[in-house]
Design an enzyme around this catalytic site. Structure first.
Site, short mmCIF file in Angstrom:
data_model
loop_
_atom_site.label_atom_id
_atom_site.label_comp_id
_atom_site.label_asym_id
_atom_site.label_seq_id
_atom_site.Cartn_x
_atom_site.Cartn_y
_atom_site.Cartn_z
CB CYS A 1 -0.77 0.00 1.23
SG CYS A 1 -2.04 -1.14 1.60
CG ASP B 1 15.72 36.97 -13.79
OD1 ASP B 1 15.72 36.87 -14.87
OD2 ASP B 1 14.89 37.66 -13.21
#
Length: 489
Positions: free
Chosen positions: A34, A439
Protein backbone atom coordinates in the site's frame (compact mmCIF):
# COMPACT_ATOMS: atom_id res chain seq x y z
CA UNK A 1 13.65 6.64 3.89
CA UNK A 2 12.31 3.07 3.92
CA UNK A 3 15.10 1.97 6.29
CA UNK A 4 13.85 4.35 9.01
CA UNK A 5 11.27 1.92 10.36
CA UNK A 6 9.95 4.10 13.19
CA UNK A 7 9.37 7.06 10.88
CA UNK A 8 7.64 4.86 8.30
CA UNK A 9 5.36 3.34 10.93
CA UNK A 10 4.35 6.81 12.14
CA UNK A 11 3.59 7.89 8.56
CA UNK A 12 1.40 4.82 7.99
CA UNK A 13 -0.42 5.15 11.30
CA UNK A 14 -1.19 8.81 10.61
CA UNK A 15 -2.06 8.09 6.94
CA UNK A 16 0.30 10.89 5.90
CA UNK A 17 -0.09 11.47 2.15
CA UNK A 18 3.14 13.49 2.05
CA UNK A 19 5.04 10.20 2.09
CA UNK A 20 3.16 8.59 -0.81
CA UNK A 21 5.80 7.59 -3.34
CA UNK A 22 8.66 7.92 -0.84
CA UNK A 23 8.17 4.32 0.27
CA UNK A 24 5.64 1.47 0.10
CA UNK A 25 4.23 -0.65 2.92
CA UNK A 26 4.02 -4.41 2.39
CA UNK A 27 1.78 -6.29 4.81
CA UNK A 28 2.98 -9.85 5.44
CA UNK A 29 -0.39 -11.10 6.73
CA UNK A 30 -2.33 -10.07 3.61
CA UNK A 31 0.33 -10.20 0.87
CA UNK A 32 -0.51 -6.73 -0.37
CA UNK A 33 1.43 -3.46 -0.56
CA UNK A 34 0.00 0.00 0.00
CA UNK A 35 0.85 3.66 -0.05
CA UNK A 36 1.37 5.25 3.41
CA UNK A 37 -1.96 7.08 3.19
CA UNK A 38 -4.02 3.92 2.53
CA UNK A 39 -7.48 4.51 4.08
CA UNK A 40 -7.80 1.02 5.57
CA UNK A 41 -7.04 0.36 9.23
CA UNK A 42 -3.23 0.31 9.58
CA UNK A 43 -1.75 -3.14 10.18
CA UNK A 44 0.24 -3.97 13.28
CA UNK A 45 3.81 -2.62 13.07
CA UNK A 46 5.27 -6.12 13.34
CA UNK A 47 3.41 -7.06 10.15
CA UNK A 48 4.75 -4.13 8.12
CA UNK A 49 7.69 -4.31 5.73
CA UNK A 50 8.92 -1.20 3.97
CA UNK A 51 10.24 -1.04 0.43
CA UNK A 52 11.64 1.84 -1.62
CA UNK A 53 9.68 1.04 -4.80
CA UNK A 54 6.59 -0.71 -6.08
CA UNK A 55 8.88 -2.94 -8.13
CA UNK A 56 10.64 -4.11 -4.96
CA UNK A 57 7.28 -5.00 -3.42
CA UNK A 58 6.31 -6.94 -6.51
CA UNK A 59 9.61 -8.80 -6.55
CA UNK A 60 9.04 -9.75 -2.91
CA UNK A 61 5.72 -11.36 -3.89
CA UNK A 62 3.24 -8.66 -2.83
CA UNK A 63 0.34 -7.40 -4.94
CA UNK A 64 -1.00 -3.87 -5.19
CA UNK A 65 -3.79 -2.81 -2.84
CA UNK A 66 -7.11 -2.47 -4.67
CA UNK A 67 -8.25 0.30 -2.31
CA UNK A 68 -5.38 2.81 -2.29
CA UNK A 69 -3.85 1.87 -5.69
CA UNK A 70 -0.22 2.48 -4.72
CA UNK A 71 0.87 2.39 -8.35
CA UNK A 72 -0.83 5.79 -8.82
CA UNK A 73 1.21 7.53 -6.09
CA UNK A 74 3.29 10.58 -7.03
CA UNK A 75 6.86 9.62 -7.90
CA UNK A 76 9.65 9.88 -5.36
CA UNK A 77 11.07 13.41 -5.14
CA UNK A 78 14.54 11.87 -4.97
CA UNK A 79 14.85 11.32 -8.71
CA UNK A 80 14.18 14.92 -9.66
CA UNK A 81 16.40 16.53 -7.02
CA UNK A 82 19.51 14.43 -7.53
CA UNK A 83 22.00 14.13 -10.38
CA UNK A 84 23.79 10.92 -9.38
CA UNK A 85 23.74 7.65 -11.31
CA UNK A 86 20.63 6.17 -9.66
CA UNK A 87 18.58 9.35 -10.16
CA UNK A 88 19.62 9.65 -13.80
CA UNK A 89 18.81 5.97 -14.36
CA UNK A 90 15.35 6.40 -12.80
CA UNK A 91 14.60 9.40 -15.02
CA UNK A 92 15.60 7.40 -18.09
CA UNK A 93 13.50 4.40 -17.04
CA UNK A 94 10.51 6.72 -16.58
CA UNK A 95 11.21 8.02 -20.09
CA UNK A 96 10.87 4.49 -21.46
CA UNK A 97 14.51 3.86 -22.35
CA UNK A 98 14.57 0.28 -21.03
CA UNK A 99 11.47 -0.63 -23.05
CA UNK A 100 12.95 0.87 -26.24
CA UNK A 101 16.65 0.07 -25.88
CA UNK A 102 16.93 -2.54 -23.14
CA UNK A 103 19.27 -2.48 -20.15
CA UNK A 104 22.36 -2.25 -22.43
CA UNK A 105 20.89 0.93 -23.94
CA UNK A 106 20.30 2.36 -20.47
CA UNK A 107 23.87 1.56 -19.45
CA UNK A 108 25.31 3.03 -22.66
CA UNK A 109 23.50 6.33 -22.12
CA UNK A 110 24.83 6.55 -18.57
CA UNK A 111 28.36 5.45 -19.42
CA UNK A 112 28.40 2.50 -17.00
CA UNK A 113 28.31 -1.27 -17.36
CA UNK A 114 25.01 -3.10 -17.05
CA UNK A 115 26.37 -4.82 -13.92
CA UNK A 116 27.09 -1.47 -12.25
CA UNK A 117 23.61 -0.18 -13.08
CA UNK A 118 21.99 -3.35 -11.74
CA UNK A 119 24.02 -3.27 -8.53
CA UNK A 120 23.30 0.36 -7.69
CA UNK A 121 19.59 0.16 -8.45
CA UNK A 122 19.22 -3.02 -6.41
CA UNK A 123 21.05 -1.44 -3.49
CA UNK A 124 18.89 1.67 -3.39
CA UNK A 125 15.55 0.58 -4.85
CA UNK A 126 15.43 -3.12 -4.15
CA UNK A 127 14.87 -3.86 -7.83
CA UNK A 128 16.86 -3.81 -11.05
CA UNK A 129 16.04 -1.87 -14.23
CA UNK A 130 13.99 -4.69 -15.77
CA UNK A 131 11.78 -4.99 -12.68
CA UNK A 132 11.35 -1.21 -12.48
CA UNK A 133 10.38 -1.05 -16.14
CA UNK A 134 7.99 -3.99 -15.65
CA UNK A 135 6.20 -2.14 -12.84
CA UNK A 136 5.88 0.86 -15.13
CA UNK A 137 4.42 -1.31 -17.91
CA UNK A 138 1.88 -2.73 -15.47
CA UNK A 139 0.70 0.76 -14.57
CA UNK A 140 0.47 1.73 -18.25
CA UNK A 141 -1.59 -1.39 -18.90
CA UNK A 142 -3.95 -0.56 -16.06
CA UNK A 143 -4.50 2.96 -17.40
CA UNK A 144 -5.30 1.68 -20.87
CA UNK A 145 -7.55 -1.10 -19.56
CA UNK A 146 -9.58 1.30 -17.41
CA UNK A 147 -9.74 4.34 -19.71
CA UNK A 148 -10.02 2.93 -23.25
CA UNK A 149 -12.19 0.38 -25.06
CA UNK A 150 -9.14 -1.08 -26.82
CA UNK A 151 -8.88 -4.85 -27.21
CA UNK A 152 -6.58 -6.46 -24.66
CA UNK A 153 -4.12 -7.55 -27.35
CA UNK A 154 -3.66 -3.92 -28.48
CA UNK A 155 -3.24 -2.80 -24.87
CA UNK A 156 -0.60 -5.45 -24.22
CA UNK A 157 1.66 -4.24 -27.00
CA UNK A 158 0.92 -0.53 -26.41
CA UNK A 159 2.00 -0.94 -22.78
CA UNK A 160 5.28 -2.49 -23.90
CA UNK A 161 4.71 -6.20 -23.25
CA UNK A 162 6.36 -8.67 -25.61
CA UNK A 163 3.45 -11.11 -25.57
CA UNK A 164 -0.17 -11.46 -24.52
CA UNK A 165 0.79 -14.15 -22.04
CA UNK A 166 3.34 -11.92 -20.31
CA UNK A 167 0.75 -9.13 -20.19
CA UNK A 168 -1.88 -11.38 -18.61
CA UNK A 169 0.55 -12.88 -16.10
CA UNK A 170 1.95 -9.50 -15.05
CA UNK A 171 -1.43 -7.81 -14.61
CA UNK A 172 -2.74 -10.73 -12.57
CA UNK A 173 0.41 -10.89 -10.44
CA UNK A 174 0.56 -7.14 -9.71
CA UNK A 175 -3.15 -6.41 -9.28
CA UNK A 176 -4.55 -9.85 -8.36
CA UNK A 177 -7.11 -9.43 -11.13
CA UNK A 178 -7.28 -10.54 -14.72
CA UNK A 179 -7.25 -7.72 -17.29
CA UNK A 180 -10.94 -8.27 -18.06
CA UNK A 181 -11.77 -8.06 -14.35
CA UNK A 182 -9.88 -4.78 -14.06
CA UNK A 183 -11.96 -3.36 -16.88
CA UNK A 184 -15.18 -4.63 -15.32
CA UNK A 185 -14.37 -2.77 -12.08
CA UNK A 186 -13.68 0.53 -13.90
CA UNK A 187 -16.39 3.21 -14.30
CA UNK A 188 -18.69 2.44 -17.19
CA UNK A 189 -18.16 5.73 -18.99
CA UNK A 190 -14.86 7.51 -19.44
CA UNK A 191 -15.01 10.93 -21.10
CA UNK A 192 -12.89 11.26 -24.19
CA UNK A 193 -12.98 7.67 -25.39
CA UNK A 194 -15.13 8.57 -28.36
CA UNK A 195 -12.43 10.84 -29.80
CA UNK A 196 -9.52 8.61 -28.87
CA UNK A 197 -8.39 10.82 -25.99
CA UNK A 198 -7.35 9.43 -22.62
CA UNK A 199 -8.59 11.19 -19.51
CA UNK A 200 -6.26 10.76 -16.53
CA UNK A 201 -5.64 12.22 -13.09
CA UNK A 202 -2.07 13.23 -12.28
CA UNK A 203 -1.55 13.16 -8.49
CA UNK A 204 0.76 15.49 -6.57
CA UNK A 205 1.82 16.20 -3.01
CA UNK A 206 -0.09 19.08 -1.47
CA UNK A 207 0.08 21.98 -1.39
CA UNK A 208 0.35 23.03 -5.01
CA UNK A 209 0.04 26.65 -6.10
CA UNK A 210 -0.88 26.64 -9.80
CA UNK A 211 -0.50 30.38 -10.40
CA UNK A 212 3.14 30.69 -11.41
CA UNK A 213 3.24 27.14 -12.76
CA UNK A 214 0.49 27.52 -15.34
CA UNK A 215 0.90 31.29 -15.59
CA UNK A 216 4.48 30.90 -16.78
CA UNK A 217 3.60 28.22 -19.32
CA UNK A 218 0.66 30.21 -20.69
CA UNK A 219 2.46 33.58 -20.80
CA UNK A 220 5.42 32.17 -22.73
CA UNK A 221 3.39 29.83 -24.96
CA UNK A 222 4.57 29.56 -28.58
CA UNK A 223 1.61 29.96 -30.95
CA UNK A 224 0.83 26.73 -32.76
CA UNK A 225 2.73 24.63 -30.21
CA UNK A 226 1.09 25.78 -26.97
CA UNK A 227 -2.11 27.53 -25.96
CA UNK A 228 -4.35 28.31 -23.01
CA UNK A 229 -7.89 27.21 -23.83
CA UNK A 230 -10.95 26.71 -21.62
CA UNK A 231 -8.95 26.70 -18.39
CA UNK A 232 -6.33 24.25 -19.65
CA UNK A 233 -2.75 24.52 -20.81
CA UNK A 234 -2.49 22.61 -24.09
CA UNK A 235 0.59 21.72 -26.10
CA UNK A 236 1.96 19.34 -28.70
CA UNK A 237 4.41 16.60 -27.74
CA UNK A 238 7.21 15.05 -29.79
CA UNK A 239 7.45 11.44 -28.58
CA UNK A 240 9.59 8.38 -29.41
CA UNK A 241 6.96 6.62 -31.54
CA UNK A 242 4.91 9.56 -32.77
CA UNK A 243 3.35 12.73 -31.44
CA UNK A 244 0.68 13.76 -28.99
CA UNK A 245 -1.46 16.61 -27.70
CA UNK A 246 -2.02 17.12 -24.00
CA UNK A 247 -4.43 19.37 -22.10
CA UNK A 248 -3.59 19.95 -18.43
CA UNK A 249 -6.10 21.54 -16.06
CA UNK A 250 -5.34 22.34 -12.39
CA UNK A 251 -7.82 20.87 -9.91
CA UNK A 252 -7.76 21.12 -6.09
CA UNK A 253 -6.38 17.61 -5.54
CA UNK A 254 -4.96 16.59 -8.94
CA UNK A 255 -4.09 17.76 -12.43
CA UNK A 256 -6.67 16.69 -14.98
CA UNK A 257 -4.85 15.33 -18.03
CA UNK A 258 -6.47 14.82 -21.42
CA UNK A 259 -4.02 13.06 -23.72
CA UNK A 260 -4.29 12.19 -27.42
CA UNK A 261 -1.50 10.05 -28.89
CA UNK A 262 -0.71 8.96 -32.43
CA UNK A 263 0.87 5.80 -30.96
CA UNK A 264 -0.26 4.41 -27.59
CA UNK A 265 3.21 3.03 -26.91
CA UNK A 266 4.10 6.60 -25.94
CA UNK A 267 1.65 6.68 -23.01
CA UNK A 268 4.09 6.27 -20.11
CA UNK A 269 6.63 8.62 -21.69
CA UNK A 270 4.00 11.31 -22.26
CA UNK A 271 2.77 11.06 -18.66
CA UNK A 272 6.32 11.13 -17.30
CA UNK A 273 7.21 14.23 -19.32
CA UNK A 274 4.03 16.05 -18.29
CA UNK A 275 4.67 15.26 -14.63
CA UNK A 276 8.22 16.53 -15.01
CA UNK A 277 7.09 19.72 -16.76
CA UNK A 278 4.68 20.49 -13.90
CA UNK A 279 7.16 19.38 -11.20
CA UNK A 280 4.48 17.14 -9.70
CA UNK A 281 6.86 14.83 -7.84
CA UNK A 282 8.29 17.64 -5.69
CA UNK A 283 8.03 17.60 -1.89
CA UNK A 284 6.61 21.09 -1.24
CA UNK A 285 6.52 20.73 2.55
CA UNK A 286 10.25 20.04 2.78
CA UNK A 287 11.04 22.81 0.27
CA UNK A 288 8.88 25.45 1.93
CA UNK A 289 10.10 24.54 5.42
CA UNK A 290 13.68 25.18 4.30
CA UNK A 291 12.85 28.50 2.62
CA UNK A 292 10.87 29.68 5.65
CA UNK A 293 14.07 29.66 7.71
CA UNK A 294 14.89 32.98 6.01
CA UNK A 295 12.71 35.58 7.75
CA UNK A 296 12.50 37.70 4.59
CA UNK A 297 11.33 34.80 2.44
CA UNK A 298 8.94 33.33 5.02
CA UNK A 299 6.06 35.80 4.34
CA UNK A 300 6.18 34.97 0.62
CA UNK A 301 6.04 31.25 1.34
CA UNK A 302 3.24 31.61 3.89
CA UNK A 303 1.19 33.73 1.48
CA UNK A 304 1.17 31.15 -1.34
CA UNK A 305 2.86 27.87 -0.36
CA UNK A 306 3.53 25.03 -2.76
CA UNK A 307 5.04 26.87 -5.71
CA UNK A 308 6.57 24.57 -8.32
CA UNK A 309 9.27 25.16 -10.92
CA UNK A 310 7.71 25.23 -14.42
CA UNK A 311 9.89 22.94 -16.52
CA UNK A 312 9.63 21.46 -20.01
CA UNK A 313 8.65 18.34 -21.96
CA UNK A 314 11.59 18.79 -24.36
CA UNK A 315 15.00 19.88 -23.05
CA UNK A 316 16.45 20.77 -26.47
CA UNK A 317 13.37 22.84 -27.31
CA UNK A 318 13.75 24.82 -24.11
CA UNK A 319 17.45 25.51 -24.75
CA UNK A 320 16.60 26.85 -28.20
CA UNK A 321 13.88 29.05 -26.75
CA UNK A 322 16.21 30.29 -24.01
CA UNK A 323 18.60 31.61 -26.66
CA UNK A 324 15.73 33.19 -28.60
CA UNK A 325 14.72 34.95 -25.37
CA UNK A 326 18.11 36.46 -24.59
CA UNK A 327 17.78 40.20 -23.94
CA UNK A 328 14.32 40.50 -25.52
CA UNK A 329 10.79 40.69 -24.15
CA UNK A 330 8.56 37.66 -23.64
CA UNK A 331 6.42 38.76 -26.61
CA UNK A 332 9.46 39.07 -28.88
CA UNK A 333 10.75 35.65 -27.83
CA UNK A 334 7.35 34.11 -28.67
CA UNK A 335 7.40 35.81 -32.07
CA UNK A 336 10.89 34.48 -32.88
CA UNK A 337 9.87 30.98 -31.81
CA UNK A 338 6.60 31.09 -33.78
CA UNK A 339 8.51 31.95 -36.97
CA UNK A 340 10.76 28.95 -36.49
CA UNK A 341 7.76 26.71 -35.87
CA UNK A 342 5.96 27.81 -39.06
CA UNK A 343 9.09 27.49 -41.18
CA UNK A 344 10.54 24.26 -39.79
CA UNK A 345 7.99 22.54 -37.53
CA UNK A 346 6.06 19.42 -38.42
CA UNK A 347 2.36 20.06 -38.99
CA UNK A 348 -0.23 18.15 -36.96
CA UNK A 349 -4.03 18.11 -36.69
CA UNK A 350 -5.84 19.33 -33.58
CA UNK A 351 -9.61 18.82 -33.82
CA UNK A 352 -10.17 20.22 -30.32
CA UNK A 353 -8.15 23.45 -30.49
CA UNK A 354 -5.69 25.66 -32.29
CA UNK A 355 -2.44 23.69 -32.14
CA UNK A 356 -0.81 23.27 -35.54
CA UNK A 357 2.83 22.15 -35.21
CA UNK A 358 5.44 20.26 -33.26
CA UNK A 359 8.36 22.42 -32.20
CA UNK A 360 11.18 21.71 -34.70
CA UNK A 361 13.89 19.30 -33.57
CA UNK A 362 17.53 20.46 -33.71
CA UNK A 363 18.08 18.29 -36.80
CA UNK A 364 15.32 20.20 -38.61
CA UNK A 365 16.89 23.55 -37.66
CA UNK A 366 20.46 22.60 -38.56
CA UNK A 367 20.06 23.61 -42.21
CA UNK A 368 18.35 26.97 -41.70
CA UNK A 369 19.89 30.11 -43.17
CA UNK A 370 21.28 32.25 -40.30
CA UNK A 371 20.42 35.39 -42.29
CA UNK A 372 16.74 34.48 -41.94
CA UNK A 373 16.94 35.04 -38.19
CA UNK A 374 15.77 38.52 -37.14
CA UNK A 375 18.36 38.95 -34.41
CA UNK A 376 21.82 40.49 -33.91
CA UNK A 377 24.72 38.69 -35.60
CA UNK A 378 26.27 37.61 -32.30
CA UNK A 379 23.04 35.96 -31.21
CA UNK A 380 22.74 34.25 -34.57
CA UNK A 381 26.14 32.71 -33.89
CA UNK A 382 24.96 31.62 -30.43
CA UNK A 383 21.81 30.11 -31.91
CA UNK A 384 23.44 28.27 -34.81
CA UNK A 385 26.24 26.95 -32.60
CA UNK A 386 23.75 25.54 -30.09
CA UNK A 387 21.68 23.94 -32.87
CA UNK A 388 24.76 22.32 -34.39
CA UNK A 389 25.95 21.02 -31.02
CA UNK A 390 22.52 19.59 -30.22
CA UNK A 391 22.07 18.01 -33.64
CA UNK A 392 25.55 16.43 -33.54
CA UNK A 393 25.10 15.18 -29.98
CA UNK A 394 28.04 17.20 -28.65
CA UNK A 395 25.66 18.83 -26.15
CA UNK A 396 23.19 16.38 -24.63
CA UNK A 397 20.17 17.69 -22.81
CA UNK A 398 17.89 15.04 -21.40
CA UNK A 399 16.92 12.97 -18.36
CA UNK A 400 20.39 11.40 -18.37
CA UNK A 401 22.27 14.71 -18.29
CA UNK A 402 25.04 15.08 -15.77
CA UNK A 403 24.20 18.53 -14.46
CA UNK A 404 27.73 19.83 -13.67
CA UNK A 405 29.15 18.50 -16.94
CA UNK A 406 26.29 19.93 -18.98
CA UNK A 407 26.64 23.33 -17.32
CA UNK A 408 30.36 23.37 -18.09
CA UNK A 409 29.73 22.37 -21.71
CA UNK A 410 27.11 25.08 -22.21
CA UNK A 411 29.39 27.75 -20.74
CA UNK A 412 31.94 26.92 -23.41
CA UNK A 413 29.53 27.93 -26.19
CA UNK A 414 29.67 31.51 -27.55
CA UNK A 415 27.00 33.77 -26.09
CA UNK A 416 26.22 31.51 -23.12
CA UNK A 417 26.57 33.35 -19.84
CA UNK A 418 25.52 32.39 -16.32
CA UNK A 419 21.88 33.51 -16.77
CA UNK A 420 21.26 31.39 -19.87
CA UNK A 421 23.02 28.36 -18.41
CA UNK A 422 21.19 28.60 -15.09
CA UNK A 423 17.75 29.05 -16.64
CA UNK A 424 18.39 25.93 -18.77
CA UNK A 425 19.63 24.09 -15.66
CA UNK A 426 16.50 25.12 -13.75
CA UNK A 427 13.81 24.51 -16.34
CA UNK A 428 15.31 21.95 -18.75
CA UNK A 429 17.72 19.88 -16.67
CA UNK A 430 15.54 20.14 -13.57
CA UNK A 431 18.26 21.21 -11.13
CA UNK A 432 16.31 22.27 -7.99
CA UNK A 433 19.24 24.40 -6.83
CA UNK A 434 19.72 26.47 -9.99
CA UNK A 435 19.82 30.17 -9.17
CA UNK A 436 19.57 33.39 -11.20
CA UNK A 437 21.24 36.17 -9.17
CA UNK A 438 21.77 38.35 -12.28
CA UNK A 439 18.12 38.20 -13.37
CA UNK A 440 16.59 41.68 -13.34
CA UNK A 441 13.31 40.48 -11.81
CA UNK A 442 15.16 38.65 -9.04
CA UNK A 443 17.34 41.64 -8.24
CA UNK A 444 14.31 43.94 -8.17
CA UNK A 445 12.42 41.58 -5.85
CA UNK A 446 15.45 41.22 -3.59
CA UNK A 447 15.76 44.97 -3.25
CA UNK A 448 12.08 45.36 -2.40
CA UNK A 449 12.31 42.66 0.28
CA UNK A 450 15.47 44.01 1.84
CA UNK A 451 17.65 41.18 0.55
CA UNK A 452 21.05 41.96 -0.98
CA UNK A 453 20.52 43.02 -4.59
CA UNK A 454 24.01 42.60 -6.04
CA UNK A 455 24.62 39.16 -7.57
CA UNK A 456 27.55 38.25 -5.34
CA UNK A 457 25.87 39.33 -2.09
CA UNK A 458 22.55 37.71 -3.05
CA UNK A 459 24.30 34.45 -3.92
CA UNK A 460 25.98 34.47 -0.52
CA UNK A 461 22.63 35.05 1.24
CA UNK A 462 20.98 32.34 -0.88
CA UNK A 463 23.41 29.68 0.39
CA UNK A 464 20.96 29.15 3.28
CA UNK A 465 18.21 28.28 0.78
CA UNK A 466 20.11 25.35 -0.71
CA UNK A 467 19.27 22.87 -2.17
CA UNK A 468 16.04 24.62 -3.17
CA UNK A 469 17.20 27.89 -4.70
CA UNK A 470 15.20 27.27 -7.92
CA UNK A 471 12.04 27.36 -5.77
CA UNK A 472 13.22 30.54 -4.08
CA UNK A 473 13.41 32.03 -7.58
CA UNK A 474 9.71 31.26 -8.05
CA UNK A 475 8.78 33.03 -4.81
CA UNK A 476 10.92 36.04 -5.70
CA UNK A 477 9.50 36.26 -9.21
CA UNK A 478 5.99 36.12 -7.69
CA UNK A 479 6.45 39.60 -6.19
CA UNK A 480 6.13 41.07 -9.70
CA UNK A 481 2.91 41.75 -11.61
CA UNK A 482 4.18 39.99 -14.75
CA UNK A 483 1.61 37.64 -16.37
CA UNK A 484 3.85 34.64 -15.66
CA UNK A 485 2.77 34.84 -12.05
CA UNK A 486 -0.97 34.55 -12.57
CA UNK A 487 -3.28 31.78 -13.65
CA UNK A 488 -4.92 32.95 -16.92
CA UNK A 489 -8.61 33.74 -16.88
Amino acid sequence: MHIDTERCVRAVQSKDARFDGWFFTAVVTTGIYCRPSCPVVPPKPENMRFHPSAAACQQAGFRACKRCRPDTSPGSPEWNQRADLVARAMRLIADGVVDREGVPGLAARLGYSTRQIERQLLAELGAGPLALARAQRAQAARLLIETTPLPMADIAFAAGFASIRTFNDTVHEVFALAPTDLRARAPRSSPGNATGALTLRLPFRAPLNPDNLFGHLAATAVPGVEEWRDGAYRRTLRLPYGHGIVALTPQPDHIACRLTLSDLRDLTVAISRCRRMLDLDADPVAIDDQLRTDPLLAPLVDKAPGRRVPRTVDEAEFAVRAVLGQQVSTAAARTHAARLVIAHGEQIDDPEGGLTHLFPAPEALASLDPESLAMPRTRRTTFTTLIRQLADGDVRLGPDSDWPQTRARLLELPGFGPWTVDVIAMRALGDPDAFLPTDLGIRRAAQELGLPSTPAALTARAAAWRPWRAYAVQYLWATDSHPINFLPV
